[in-house]
Design a protein around this motif. Structure first.
Motif, mmCIF file in Angstrom:
data_model
loop_
_atom_site.group_PDB
_atom_site.id
_atom_site.type_symbol
_atom_site.label_atom_id
_atom_site.label_comp_id
_atom_site.label_asym_id
_atom_site.label_seq_id
_atom_site.Cartn_x
_atom_site.Cartn_y
_atom_site.Cartn_z
ATOM 1 N N LYS A 1 0.382 -1.472 -0.322
ATOM 2 C CA LYS A 1 -0.094 0.193 -0.547
ATOM 3 C C LYS A 1 1.032 1.048 -0.390
ATOM 4 N N GLU A 2 1.837 1.774 0.793
ATOM 5 C CA GLU A 2 3.013 2.337 1.421
ATOM 6 C C GLU A 2 3.542 2.487 -0.153
ATOM 7 N N GLU A 3 3.918 1.037 -1.252
ATOM 8 C CA GLU A 3 4.580 1.701 -2.505
ATOM 9 C C GLU A 3 4.187 1.666 -3.472
ATOM 10 N N THR A 4 2.772 1.652 -3.435
ATOM 11 C CA THR A 4 1.705 2.129 -5.128
ATOM 12 C C THR A 4 0.175 2.695 -4.492
ATOM 13 N N LYS A 5 0.391 2.163 -3.267
ATOM 14 C CA LYS A 5 -1.617 3.162 -2.970
ATOM 15 C C LYS A 5 -1.706 1.740 -3.473
ATOM 16 N N ALA A 6 -1.942 0.653 -3.635
ATOM 17 C CA ALA A 6 -2.761 0.134 -3.550
ATOM 18 C C ALA A 6 -2.917 -1.136 -3.116
ATOM 19 N N THR A 7 -3.966 -1.391 -2.719
ATOM 20 C CA THR A 7 -4.922 -2.017 -1.274
ATOM 21 C C THR A 7 -5.496 -3.613 -2.163
ATOM 22 N N ILE A 8 -5.362 -4.541 -0.834
ATOM 23 C CA ILE A 8 -6.388 -5.641 -1.159
ATOM 24 C C ILE A 8 -7.657 -5.664 -1.176
ATOM 25 N N ARG A 9 -8.283 -5.571 -2.267
ATOM 26 C CA ARG A 9 -9.338 -5.184 -1.861
ATOM 27 C C ARG A 9 -10.553 -6.540 -1.614
ATOM 28 N N CYS A 10 -10.279 -7.738 -1.760
ATOM 29 C CA CYS A 10 -10.602 -8.554 -1.948
ATOM 30 C C CYS A 10 -9.935 -10.072 -1.931
ATOM 31 N N ILE A 11 -10.725 -11.315 -0.882
ATOM 32 C CA ILE A 11 -10.327 -12.053 -1.426
ATOM 33 C C ILE A 11 -11.722 -12.852 -1.753
ATOM 34 N N PRO A 12 -11.299 -13.463 -3.602
ATOM 35 C CA PRO A 12 -12.953 -13.658 -4.118
ATOM 36 C C PRO A 12 -13.785 -14.578 -3.218
ATOM 37 N N LEU A 13 -14.622 -14.692 -2.805
ATOM 38 C CA LEU A 13 -15.224 -16.480 -2.547
ATOM 39 C C LEU A 13 -15.020 -17.237 -3.206
ATOM 40 N N ASP A 14 -15.156 -18.761 -3.415
ATOM 41 C CA ASP A 14 -14.566 -19.915 -3.870
ATOM 42 C C ASP A 14 -13.471 -19.461 -4.880
ATOM 43 N N ASN A 15 -11.897 -19.011 -4.421
ATOM 44 C CA ASN A 15 -10.906 -18.441 -4.715
ATOM 45 C C ASN A 15 -10.397 -19.692 -5.121
ATOM 46 N N PRO A 16 -10.210 -19.902 -5.707
ATOM 47 C CA PRO A 16 -9.248 -21.376 -6.302
ATOM 48 C C PRO A 16 -7.564 -21.604 -6.266
ATOM 49 N N GLN A 17 -7.477 -22.328 -5.308
ATOM 50 C CA GLN A 17 -6.417 -22.708 -4.439
ATOM 51 C C GLN A 17 -5.340 -22.654 -4.968
ATOM 52 N N GLU A 18 -4.214 -21.996 -5.060
ATOM 53 C CA GLU A 18 -3.017 -21.893 -5.916
ATOM 54 C C GLU A 18 -2.135 -21.699 -5.901
ATOM 55 N N ALA A 19 -0.596 -23.255 -5.488
ATOM 56 C CA ALA A 19 0.910 -22.552 -5.161
ATOM 57 C C ALA A 19 0.945 -21.807 -6.016
#
Length: 488
Positions: free
Chosen positions: A450-468
């Motif tokens: 956030k500090e470096e880009t002003k971007a934040t995590i808007r959300c972790i989508p529901l039913d998000n596929p797990q992916e290493a």
RNA sequence: CGGGGUGUAGCGCAGCCCGGUUAGCGCAUCUGCUUUGGGAGCAGAGGGUCGCAGGUUCGAAUCCUGCCACCCCGACCA
């Protein structure tokens, strides 16, 4: 190009402000940070409110009303809650004014200091849970499914019309349940209601997801949200639904006797959307000519314009068309202004975002047609008077779905999967939108990004596929992608 | 709270540096005439404590001092 509205390309932010003001949605007021919602803007809000209210009632909720003022001591009962809101509270300290001795007007009467200060509600969990203590004794009193339509005050340092004002209108649902599972179900159910409303009525595609701890509501165990994307590539949180666990029940000592005759704390949810949705509506659909209101929410779905002006010989035809449309449930405005010229009116109604415009003149009637213009594509076609109501009703449906499809195409093309920090930054600085990337799951990394880009995590989508994968910033292991964006 | 800026007609601005006729311009408003299928034209009219309070001066929108308000950029946030 509109004469009075700054183009999106020149200055997106100014375009938004021009639109809100010139289309008569809202205006600045004499009070810093507070806006006046004007009749046209309020008519749109009323349509949103009425639709949501029906949806809440259809899912078993009832309305009630709780006080505007909250005793200061209530706010501090839930530690995280007060921590989150303390810095933006308006406080009432006195209850009386008196004439100044030097005759300069009225001053606060120092003898009228309140024993305990009152907070103007920034949200109502505390006053409501203090009340629920008296309402809930048994499992038979549950679930308690209550909503309130209210105004709240959050003393923001910087404000923007509709998106962030010191006072805003909203609804806040506050429910109480016997079990954790039931409360979580409620939280998710209301998130679905919001998503349905956003997509089917506002024609705004949204991502349903859960917030990270950093972005979680103060006092919640989990915050679910719907996130929308604006035309400038910035995200907007359009609604939230919180699973509050037993936090407020414990803070306000709300317990019930269960079927097993044990005393248990109640499980809670709260959920809300605000007049901020008006900002989303404007920023998702509108263009340089003005607003574009989806037909389902438009105060006027159709405007009929006599050409070249209201005339006795056109009147019966216009009245007949309007009657036919109204019989089909269409909201019709008949233009009765005999001062302005057609060209001016066309521009004006486009600015107001009325979905369909019907022009009726002698030339049309001679051909047995009318000229029908749609706001979304700004195209015109001559339609036969015969069966005009059917044509218009299906045109309105068509516009509603076209607006959604267009917004969804834009949104979908602005979700970018990236796997390197360079791509991440380039995407944010370039097209913007949602950036789907791996994250190591820590608040520290989220803050750093956030500090470096002003971007934040808007959300972790529901039913998000797990992916290493590996974290975009730290390279540490990650189990899933999350959605980043710059946001309003 | 830090940095920058602006206050002059309903709105948007010029004038201020370098003090001096009755403080201008565009839009809007009002009146009249001609117009009217994509933002009409001409003519005329009305509308001002120049943010507030002091000061300098024969004279202040203009110079000086203090105050107030708002806007923009940051920190904070639905």
């Amino acid at each position: 190009m509109s004469k009075e509205i700054t183009s999106r390309a020149d200055d997106y932010s100014q375009w938004y402000i021009d639109l809100v003001r010139k289309a008569g949605l809202a205006d600045y007021s004499a009070v810093k940070g507070c806006m006046v919602i004007k009749p046209y803007g309020f008519a749109i809000w009323e349509n949103m409110r009425d639709t949501l209210d029906r949806m809440f009632k259809d899912t078993g909720h009832v309305n009630a009303y709780f006080p505007l003022f909250i005793p200061k001591s209530f706010l501090s009962k839930e530690a995280a809650h007060v921590e989150g809101f303390a810095k933006e509270c308006a406080v009432v300290t006195h209850y009386r004014l008196k004439n100044a001795e030097d005759g300069s007007g009225v001053v606060v009467d120092p003898d009228a200091r309140l024993e305990e200060e009152l907070i103007v509600r920034p949200t109502s969990e505390t006053i409501i849970w203090n009340t629920y203590r008296d309402w809930i004794q048994s499992y038979r009193d549950l679930p308690l499914l209550i909503n309130q339509w209210a105004n709240v005050v959050r003393w923001e340092m910087r404000t923007r019309l509709f998106l962030r004002t010191a006072e805003f209108l909203w609804q806040e649902g506050h429910t109480a349940h016997a079990t954790r599972e039931e409360a979580i179900d409620e939280t998710r159910k209301m998130l679905d209601v919001y998503a349905t409303f956003a997509e089917e009525w506002m024609a705004i595609p949204v991502v349903k997801g859960v917030k990270t701890p950093n972005e979680r509501f103060a006092g919640a165990e989990d915050t679910y949200c719907i996130e929308a994307l604006m035309q400038d590539g910035k995200a907007l949180q359009a609604g939230t639904s919180h699973f509050l666990g037993q936090n407020f029940a414990k803070a306000f000592d709300v317990q019930f006797s269960s079927k097993d005759n044990t005393l248990e704390y109640v499980w809670a949810t709260s959920w809300g959307v605000s007049t901020r949705l008006m900002g989303a509506l404007v920023m998702v659909h509108s263009d340089d000519e003005g607003l574009m209101i989806p037909p389902k929410l438009a105060p006027h779905q159709v405007v009929i314009v006599p050409i070249p002006k209201p005339l006795a010989e056109l009147d019966p035809h216009i009245t007949a068309i309007a009657a036919e449309l109204r019989a089909r449930g269409v909201r019709v405005k008949i233009d009765t202004d005999d001062q302005s010229r057609p060209g001016f009116k066309f521009a004006e109604y486009e600015k107001l975002g009325i979905p369909v415009r019907i022009a009726v003149g002698a030339r049309d009637l001679a051909n047995g047609t009318v000229e029908v213009a749609r706001r979304d594509t700004r195209t015109k076609e001559n339609m036969p008077l015969e069966g005009i109501a059917d044509s218009i009703v299906s045109l309105l449906d068509n516009i509603q779905s076209s607006l959604f499809d267009r917004a969804k195409a834009y949104r979908d093309s602005h979700i970018t999967r990236v796997d390197t920090w360079e791509e991440f930054v380039a995407t944010l600085d370039g097209p913007g939108g949602f950036v789907s990337a791996h994250w190591d799951g820590t608040s520290e990394t989220e803050d750093l990004i956030k500090e470096e880009t002003k971007a934040t995590i808007r959300c972790i989508p529901l039913d998000n596929p797990q992916e290493a994968g590996t974290c975009i910033r730290t390279g540490k292991p990650s189990t899933q992608r999350v959605l980043f964006a710059r946001a309003y």
